[in-house]
Every structure is written in C-alpha cells, then in structure tokens.
Design an enzyme around this catalytic site. Structure first.
Site, PDB file in Angstrom:
ATOM      1  N   ASN A   8       0.853  -1.183   0.000  1.00 47.11           N
ATOM      2  CA  ASN A   8       0.000   0.000   0.000  1.00 47.11           C
ATOM      3  C   ASN A   8       0.897   1.245   0.000  1.00 47.11           C
ATOM      4  OD1 ASN A   8      -1.653   2.221   0.923  1.00 47.11           O
ATOM      5  ND2 ASN A   8      -3.188   0.717   1.510  1.00 47.11           N
ATOM      6  N   ARG A  19       5.377  18.433   0.603  1.00 45.18           N
ATOM      7  CA  ARG A  19       6.047  19.478  -0.177  1.00 45.18           C
ATOM      8  C   ARG A  19       5.502  19.450  -1.599  1.00 45.18           C
ATOM      9  NH1 ARG A  19       7.381  20.445   4.248  1.00 45.18           N
ATOM     10  NH2 ARG A  19       9.453  20.768   5.134  1.00 45.18           N
ATOM     11  N   HIS A  44      -5.391   3.865  -2.094  1.00 46.52           N
ATOM     12  CA  HIS A  44      -6.734   4.264  -1.631  1.00 46.52           C
ATOM     13  C   HIS A  44      -6.871   5.754  -1.896  1.00 46.52           C
ATOM     14  CE1 HIS A  44      -9.996   3.942   1.721  1.00 46.52           C
ATOM     15  NE2 HIS A  44     -10.316   4.858   0.823  1.00 46.52           N
ATOM     16  N   ARG A  46      -8.525   9.093  -1.903  1.00 45.38           N
ATOM     17  CA  ARG A  46      -9.662   9.706  -1.210  1.00 45.38           C
ATOM     18  C   ARG A  46     -10.060  10.999  -1.929  1.00 45.38           C
ATOM     19  NH1 ARG A  46     -10.729   7.489   3.799  1.00 45.38           N
ATOM     20  NH2 ARG A  46      -9.227   5.907   4.472  1.00 45.38           N
ATOM     21  N   HIS A  51      -3.395  11.840   0.229  1.00 46.23           N
ATOM     22  CA  HIS A  51      -2.203  11.019   0.002  1.00 46.23           C
ATOM     23  C   HIS A  51      -2.144  10.633  -1.471  1.00 46.23           C
ATOM     24  CE1 HIS A  51      -5.284   8.063   1.061  1.00 46.23           C
ATOM     25  NE2 HIS A  51      -5.203   8.379   2.341  1.00 46.23           N
ATOM     26  N   GLU A  76      -8.610   0.717  -3.464  1.00 41.81           N
ATOM     27  CA  GLU A  76      -9.590   0.721  -2.379  1.00 41.81           C
ATOM     28  C   GLU A  76     -10.376   2.016  -2.395  1.00 41.81           C
ATOM     29  OE1 GLU A  76      -6.862  -1.632   0.959  1.00 41.81           O
ATOM     30  OE2 GLU A  76      -7.192   0.536   1.122  1.00 41.81           O
ATOM     31  N   THR A 106      -8.426   7.035   8.336  1.00 38.52           N
ATOM     32  CA  THR A 106      -8.081   5.740   7.761  1.00 38.52           C
ATOM     33  C   THR A 106      -9.269   4.804   7.948  1.00 38.52           C
ATOM     34  OG1 THR A 106      -6.413   3.972   7.714  1.00 38.52           O
ATOM     35  CG2 THR A 106      -7.046   4.829   9.879  1.00 38.52           C
ATOM     36  N   HIS A 200      -4.474  -4.101   7.487  1.00 37.46           N
ATOM     37  CA  HIS A 200      -4.529  -3.001   8.449  1.00 37.46           C
ATOM     38  C   HIS A 200      -3.675  -3.320   9.673  1.00 37.46           C
ATOM     39  CE1 HIS A 200      -6.560   0.895   8.294  1.00 37.46           C
ATOM     40  NE2 HIS A 200      -6.305   0.947   9.594  1.00 37.46           N
ATOM     41  N   ASP A 201      -2.662  -2.498   9.893  1.00 36.76           N
ATOM     42  CA  ASP A 201      -1.786  -2.571  11.061  1.00 36.76           C
ATOM     43  C   ASP A 201      -1.101  -3.928  11.207  1.00 36.76           C
ATOM     44  OD1 ASP A 201      -2.388   0.046  11.637  1.00 36.76           O
ATOM     45  OD2 ASP A 201      -4.007  -0.442  13.014  1.00 36.76           O
ATOM     46  N   GLY A 223       0.692  -1.206   4.434  1.00 39.06           N
ATOM     47  CA  GLY A 223       1.240   0.090   4.081  1.00 39.06           C
ATOM     48  C   GLY A 223       1.970   0.794   5.201  1.00 39.06           C
ATOM     49  N   HIS A 224       1.286   1.049   6.324  1.00 43.71           N
ATOM     50  CA  HIS A 224       1.879   1.896   7.363  1.00 43.71           C
ATOM     51  C   HIS A 224       3.143   1.280   7.946  1.00 43.71           C
ATOM     52  CE1 HIS A 224       1.898   4.987  10.486  1.00 43.71           C
ATOM     53  NE2 HIS A 224       2.211   4.020  11.335  1.00 43.71           N
TER      54      HIS A 224
END
Length: 250
Positions: A8, A19, A44, A46, A51, A76, A106, A200-201, A223-224
């Site tokens: 992700n 920036r 994803h 949005r 992002h 997503e 999120t 997720h996580d 991703g994170h």
C-alpha cells in the site's frame, strides 16, 4: 501457497505531499517494491487527495502494465460515482470496497452487510462487468450468515479488517482472541469459495501467527508498518522481510 504481498503506497504519497515536489516518488518506490517481489500494489485515493492523487492511478497502472505484467493492482475506496468512474478508467485487477466516510483518517470498520447487501450487489455487478474482482472490507468476528451476503452480492473476496488485532501488540491474550475471531470469519468465507485478504496494522511481528491460523489467505495489503520499516531497512529489504513473514520462500 503463501499469501501475496500488496504494498500500500498511501503513506509514501502522504510523505510526498508534504512538499510541492515529486519525491519520494510513488511510482519509483512502487517499482522498487515490485522488483523485490511484491505481488502487487494497493492505493486508496480519497476525495481530498491527501495522500494518493488521482493522477497517481494511471501512472501506477502504466508501471504494472509495462514493467510487471501479471502483478496485481488493487484500488480501495468508498463506491461513490466518482470512485467507480476512476476504477473503470484504470481497470485494476481488484477493487476493495470500504464503507469509509470521506473525512476518516483511515479505514476503521467493515461493511454492515445486512444493511448494505443490495447496494453492494449492484456495485459488484458493475465491477464484474468491467472485468474487475470486487472485494468487500469486513470486520473479523462476523458470522457465516453475513459472509454469505458478501458471496451473494458477487464479491470474489473479502478483506478482513485486522486493525483491532494490530492494536494488541502489547496484549498477547487479546491478540489470540482476535486471531480466532478473524480466523472464524475467514473459515466461513473460505468454505463458501470466497478468497480472503487481510489488511490493516499488520507487521513483520504479528503476521506469522495470523498466517498460521489463516494459511489459505490470498493477499495481505500492508502500508503503514511497511513504510515505517522502509525508513530503517530500505524498501527492497522491507518487502523481503514482509514476504518472509507471510511464509514466502525467497
């Protein structure tokens, strides 16, 4: 066969957007991830483009088509008309439908399948007509009756929301409980012929136990934690670390 890793790129894009500059490159780091053996890329986009930008989507589609045919592109999002038109233009391999409010930071919950089965059925049919695999974001612990609604809606897969499991990093007992909840829902899906994704996580540390419970999982979208680890180990080595945590033989 071990689950595929879909990287992700949202966190990479969020860092870039601090920036008005083209780095870090979402496409460039996507390429590094795929070169290191990632099975695909996830984004994803949005509505506020905080992002992933809409312009990233065709660029990533082109990257996969030109340099990594056979790898999967997963998009997503909440199925607004704008989102559906975006995916119909990009034709990703998979579209993961999430019930997010646009203002959410999120994803933090799965679909209320009982309330939204009709809506999701119409959307899944539209995606299938476009040659895309629908996947529905669901909570761990839901019963087989609700999983059957996902099947009836036309989904090819579900994605288990693993955030609560990831949040148990300092509580082994709670983590074990969540593994069983996620596993029970995955078993229901698997028995109905639905594919199972997780996301997720998820981390290098918590993936092995979850994969031991759900060995037939198709894909992990991460991703994170992956982006955080990439700051320490670099993207290539981080992808390899997550592939090993998924049980892949390198």
């Amino acid at each position: 066969m071990a689950a595929s890793l879909s990287v992700n790129l949202n966190a990479v894009a969020m860092l870039r957007n601090r920036r008005d500059l083209p780095w870090p490159s979402v496409v460039g780091l996507g390429r590094v991830a795929l070169e290191a053996g990632a099975g695909g890329l996830t984004v994803h986009p949005r509505p506020d483009q905080r992002h992933i930008r809409f312009s990233d989507v065709p660029a990533l589609r082109q990257l996969i088509d030109r340099e990594f045919p056979g790898r999967e592109f997963n998009i997503e999002g909440y199925p607004s008309e704008d989102f559906l038109q975006l995916v119909e233009a990009a034709r990703p391999d998979q579209v993961t439908l999430v019930p997010d409010d646009p203002s959410q930071a999120t994803s933090d919950h799965g679909w209320d399948l009982a309330a939204n089965g009709g809506l999701l059925k119409d959307i899944c049919r539209r995606l299938l007509d476009g040659g895309m695999r629908p996947s529905l974001f669901v909570d761990g612990g839901i019963g087989s009756d609700l999983v059957a609604i996902a099947k009836d809606a036309g989904a090819g897969r579900i994605e288990l929301y693993t955030g609560p499991y990831g949040g148990c990093f300092n509580d082994a007992s709670a983590a074990a409980s969540w593994i069983e909840k996620l596993g029970a829902t995955a078993d229901s899906a698997h028995s109905l012929g639905l594919g199972v994704n997780i996301g997720h996580d998820l981390t290098v540390d918590n993936l092995p136990a979850l994969m031991a419970r759900i060995p037939y999982a198709d894909e992990a979208s991460i991703g994170h934690a992956l982006t955080a680890d990439a700051l320490l180990y670099g993207m290539s080595e981080t992808v390899r670390r997550f592939r090993r945590a998924l049980g892949q033989q390198l």
